[in-house]
Design a protein around this motif. Structure first.
Motif, PDB file in Angstrom:
ATOM      1  N   SER A 135      -4.147   2.759  -6.795  1.00  0.00           N
ATOM      2  CA  SER A 135      -5.014   3.915  -6.583  1.00  0.00           C
ATOM      3  C   SER A 135      -6.296   3.463  -5.905  1.00  0.00           C
ATOM      4  O   SER A 135      -6.684   2.299  -5.989  1.00  0.00           O
ATOM      5  CB  SER A 135      -5.334   4.621  -7.907  1.00  0.00           C
ATOM      6  N   ILE A 136      -6.932   4.398  -5.238  1.00  0.00           N
ATOM      7  CA  ILE A 136      -8.228   4.145  -4.610  1.00  0.00           C
ATOM      8  C   ILE A 136      -9.307   4.552  -5.605  1.00  0.00           C
ATOM      9  O   ILE A 136      -9.208   5.610  -6.237  1.00  0.00           O
ATOM     10  CB  ILE A 136      -8.365   4.950  -3.304  1.00  0.00           C
TER      11      ILE A 136
ATOM     12  N   THR B  28       0.822  -1.217   0.000  1.00  0.00           N
ATOM     13  CA  THR B  28       0.000   0.000   0.000  1.00  0.00           C
ATOM     14  C   THR B  28       0.856   1.268   0.000  1.00  0.00           C
ATOM     15  O   THR B  28       0.370   2.344   0.339  1.00  0.00           O
ATOM     16  CB  THR B  28      -0.957   0.020   1.208  1.00  0.00           C
TER      17      THR B  28
ATOM     18  N   VAL C 133      -5.235   4.582   2.365  1.00  0.00           N
ATOM     19  CA  VAL C 133      -6.275   3.580   2.157  1.00  0.00           C
ATOM     20  C   VAL C 133      -6.841   3.106   3.497  1.00  0.00           C
ATOM     21  O   VAL C 133      -6.120   3.009   4.495  1.00  0.00           O
ATOM     22  CB  VAL C 133      -5.756   2.386   1.313  1.00  0.00           C
TER      23      VAL C 133
ATOM     24  N   VAL D  24      -0.659   4.165  -1.794  1.00  0.00           N
ATOM     25  CA  VAL D  24      -1.932   4.675  -1.263  1.00  0.00           C
ATOM     26  C   VAL D  24      -1.930   4.567   0.267  1.00  0.00           C
ATOM     27  O   VAL D  24      -2.736   3.838   0.853  1.00  0.00           O
ATOM     28  CB  VAL D  24      -3.150   3.937  -1.875  1.00  0.00           C
TER      29      VAL D  24
ATOM     30  N   ASP E 179     -12.223   0.248   1.570  1.00  0.00           N
ATOM     31  CA  ASP E 179     -11.954   0.962   0.321  1.00  0.00           C
ATOM     32  C   ASP E 179     -11.744  -0.031  -0.819  1.00  0.00           C
ATOM     33  O   ASP E 179     -11.373  -1.185  -0.600  1.00  0.00           O
ATOM     34  CB  ASP E 179     -10.690   1.816   0.427  1.00  0.00           C
ATOM     35  N   TYR E 180     -11.936   0.451  -2.031  1.00  0.00           N
ATOM     36  CA  TYR E 180     -11.633  -0.316  -3.233  1.00  0.00           C
ATOM     37  C   TYR E 180     -10.389   0.277  -3.876  1.00  0.00           C
ATOM     38  O   TYR E 180     -10.238   1.499  -3.929  1.00  0.00           O
ATOM     39  CB  TYR E 180     -12.795  -0.273  -4.222  1.00  0.00           C
ATOM     40  N   VAL E 181      -9.501  -0.600  -4.315  1.00  0.00           N
ATOM     41  CA  VAL E 181      -8.253  -0.165  -4.928  1.00  0.00           C
ATOM     42  C   VAL E 181      -8.049  -0.893  -6.250  1.00  0.00           C
ATOM     43  O   VAL E 181      -8.621  -1.957  -6.481  1.00  0.00           O
ATOM     44  CB  VAL E 181      -7.039  -0.435  -4.006  1.00  0.00           C
TER      45      VAL E 181
END
Length: 77
Positions: A51-52, A30, A36, A33, A40-42
């Motif tokens: 990226s988120i 991570t 995060v 990001v 959350d969705y990545v």
């Protein structure tokens, strides 16, 4: 061309997270990001959360991935 898949964060550690990718879980980095959060969705590429993304985008993307998988499966049967 790089291809990333959407994944949901189901566990978060300091520099990594466990994500769910269409029912399979794996650990990803991570570092790109750090903000995060759980739930959350990545977008995951090469073992890294890049990226988120919002949930709607992630769901639509998963639907398209499933169509590709189903089409490929029907070719091999």
């Amino acid at each position: 061309m790089c291809v990333g898949v959407p994944a949901k964060v189901v566990e978060k550690m300091e520099y990594s997270a466990v994500v769910d990718v269409m029912g399979s879980q794996t650990t990803v980095g991570t570092i790109f990001v750090p903000e995060v959060e759980l739930g959350d969705y990545v977008i995951v590429h090469a073992g890294q959360a890049m990226s988120i993304v919002d949930e709607d985008y992630a769901r639509e993307s998963v639907e398209e991935w499933r169509k590709l998988i189903d089409a490929r499966h029907s070719e091999t049967v």
